[in-house]
Design an enzyme around this catalytic site. Structure first.
Site, mmCIF file in Angstrom:
data_model
loop_
_atom_site.group_PDB
_atom_site.id
_atom_site.type_symbol
_atom_site.label_atom_id
_atom_site.label_comp_id
_atom_site.label_asym_id
_atom_site.label_seq_id
_atom_site.Cartn_x
_atom_site.Cartn_y
_atom_site.Cartn_z
ATOM 1 N N GLY A 29 4.779 5.137 -3.210
ATOM 2 C CA GLY A 29 6.021 5.221 -3.961
ATOM 3 C C GLY A 29 6.368 3.894 -4.621
ATOM 4 O O GLY A 29 6.733 3.842 -5.800
ATOM 5 N N PHE B 26 11.390 8.515 -3.358
ATOM 6 C CA PHE B 26 10.779 8.536 -2.027
ATOM 7 C C PHE B 26 11.749 7.893 -1.053
ATOM 8 O O PHE B 26 12.828 7.454 -1.431
ATOM 9 C CB PHE B 26 9.435 7.802 -2.030
ATOM 10 C CG PHE B 26 9.536 6.319 -2.353
ATOM 11 C CD1 PHE B 26 9.513 5.373 -1.349
ATOM 12 C CD2 PHE B 26 9.661 5.888 -3.667
ATOM 13 C CE1 PHE B 26 9.618 4.011 -1.631
ATOM 14 C CE2 PHE B 26 9.757 4.533 -3.969
ATOM 15 C CZ PHE B 26 9.741 3.594 -2.951
ATOM 16 N N GLY B 27 11.378 7.860 0.205
ATOM 17 C CA GLY B 27 12.230 7.238 1.212
ATOM 18 C C GLY B 27 13.570 7.948 1.342
ATOM 19 O O GLY B 27 13.647 9.169 1.469
ATOM 20 N N LYS C 24 16.091 5.456 -12.950
ATOM 21 C CA LYS C 24 16.157 4.797 -11.646
ATOM 22 C C LYS C 24 15.749 3.327 -11.760
ATOM 23 O O LYS C 24 16.436 2.434 -11.250
ATOM 24 C CB LYS C 24 15.251 5.508 -10.637
ATOM 25 C CG LYS C 24 15.279 4.865 -9.250
ATOM 26 C CD LYS C 24 14.287 5.503 -8.286
ATOM 27 C CE LYS C 24 14.293 4.763 -6.953
ATOM 28 N NZ LYS C 24 13.261 5.270 -6.023
ATOM 29 N N HIS D 227 17.603 -1.277 -7.008
ATOM 30 C CA HIS D 227 17.420 -2.553 -6.321
ATOM 31 C C HIS D 227 16.098 -3.203 -6.705
ATOM 32 O O HIS D 227 16.022 -4.412 -6.912
ATOM 33 C CB HIS D 227 17.495 -2.354 -4.811
ATOM 34 C CG HIS D 227 16.574 -1.302 -4.264
ATOM 35 N ND1 HIS D 227 16.436 -0.051 -4.808
ATOM 36 C CD2 HIS D 227 15.710 -1.320 -3.192
ATOM 37 C CE1 HIS D 227 15.566 0.649 -4.124
ATOM 38 N NE2 HIS D 227 15.109 -0.094 -3.135
ATOM 39 N N ARG D 228 15.057 -2.377 -6.831
ATOM 40 C CA ARG D 228 13.736 -2.914 -7.182
ATOM 41 C C ARG D 228 13.708 -3.394 -8.631
ATOM 42 O O ARG D 228 13.140 -4.436 -8.941
ATOM 43 C CB ARG D 228 12.677 -1.841 -6.908
ATOM 44 C CG ARG D 228 11.262 -2.369 -6.846
ATOM 45 C CD ARG D 228 10.337 -1.413 -6.112
ATOM 46 N NE ARG D 228 10.601 -1.420 -4.687
ATOM 47 C CZ ARG D 228 11.092 -0.380 -4.014
ATOM 48 N NH1 ARG D 228 11.342 0.751 -4.617
ATOM 49 N NH2 ARG D 228 11.311 -0.476 -2.717
ATOM 50 N N ASP E 200 9.851 -6.488 0.196
ATOM 51 C CA ASP E 200 10.346 -5.901 1.439
ATOM 52 C C ASP E 200 11.691 -5.293 1.104
ATOM 53 O O ASP E 200 12.562 -5.957 0.535
ATOM 54 C CB ASP E 200 10.474 -6.925 2.560
ATOM 55 C CG ASP E 200 10.551 -6.223 3.915
ATOM 56 O OD1 ASP E 200 9.646 -5.420 4.219
ATOM 57 O OD2 ASP E 200 11.517 -6.458 4.664
ATOM 58 N N ASN F 263 0.836 -1.207 0.000
ATOM 59 C CA ASN F 263 0.000 0.000 0.000
ATOM 60 C C ASN F 263 0.868 1.254 0.000
ATOM 61 O O ASN F 263 0.369 2.353 0.209
ATOM 62 C CB ASN F 263 -0.922 0.004 1.231
ATOM 63 C CG ASN F 263 -2.040 -1.019 1.116
ATOM 64 O OD1 ASN F 263 -2.636 -1.183 0.059
ATOM 65 N ND2 ASN F 263 -2.315 -1.736 2.204
ATOM 66 N N ASN F 264 2.176 1.076 -0.261
ATOM 67 C CA ASN F 264 3.116 2.197 -0.312
ATOM 68 C C ASN F 264 3.012 2.866 -1.684
ATOM 69 O O ASN F 264 3.292 2.248 -2.709
ATOM 70 C CB ASN F 264 4.531 1.680 -0.060
ATOM 71 C CG ASN F 264 5.580 2.774 -0.075
ATOM 72 O OD1 ASN F 264 5.753 3.457 -1.066
ATOM 73 N ND2 ASN F 264 6.284 2.922 1.037
#
Length: 217
Positions: free
Chosen positions: A27, A175-176, A198, A203-204, A86, A24-25
């Site tokens: 970003g 974000f973050g 990006k 990493h994602r 995660d 539900n984030n």
């Protein structure tokens, strides 16, 4: 439905065409939407918020454990295969903190500005002792996919993005901890990159490529 709702499995044909994304984030959802669109899967990715699924209780001690917990939670409630992420920032000189607590490092979940302020403050004495030595850090993303809630063999993918931690924030994107994540080879922070740039190196983005390579599609 709430997090305590019972599973309501869909038909087999529907389940094969839809997967729930256990996040539900906002970003993360924006990045996943772009990344999955680029993958051109013959599957509809449904964010768990559209199914009224609340966030799972993340009580694991590692990124892998929490990713699996979130995937099983979303799959059990929706009856769909589920993918969960995660992720967080690990800084070796802080014992790899904030780590799995990245989103709530300053105590309040999802408060990016306070989390960044705490990271800067925690690193100040270390910077003073190390003088001009760059402080290394890495973003970690672990993806877990379960075909059903009790899947005994989740698919796991991991991406690591290495960089340095800046003393000050730069850039308005992302974000973050993106404004503090300095990439010396690009002379920019993650927050200064375009979304496409990006995603191509993050990493994602790495984790999704690994996940897709393992899918029997």
């Amino acid at each position: 439905m709430s997090a305590t709702s019972t599973s309501r499995p869909l038909t087999q044909s529907t389940s094969q065409k839809q997967w729930v994304l256990a996040s539900n984030n906002k970003g993360k959802l924006a990045e996943f939407t772009r990344l999955f669109a680029e993958a051109d899967l013959d599957v509809t990715i449904v964010p768990q918020g559209q199914l009224d699924i609340d966030d799972a209780i993340e009580d694991g001690l590692s990124f892998i454990e929490n990713a699996i917990i979130k995937a099983r939670h979303a799959s059990r409630i929706s009856g769909l295969p589920a993918i969960a992420d995660d992720s967080g920032l690990c800084v070796p000189v802080l014992g790899n903190a904030p780590g799995i607590y990245s989103a709530r490092y300053a105590g309040e979940h999802g408060n990016d500005s306070k989390n960044n302020e705490k990271l800067i403050a925690d690193l100040q004495p270390i910077r003073a002792a190390q003088l001009d030595t760059a402080i290394k850090g890495m973003f970690v993303c672990v993806l877990a996919m379960v075909r059903h809630a009790d899947d005994p063999l989740p698919i796991i993918a991991q991406g690591l993005w290495h960089g340095e931690i800046s003393e000050t924030a730069h850039g308005d994107g992302g974000f973050g901890y993106d404004p503090l994540f300095w990439l010396p080879e690009l002379q920019a922070t993650a927050a200064s990159l375009s979304a496409a740039d990006k995603n191509s190196i993050s990493h994602r983005g790495q984790a999704i490529k690994q996940l897709l390579a393992q899918l029997p599609l």
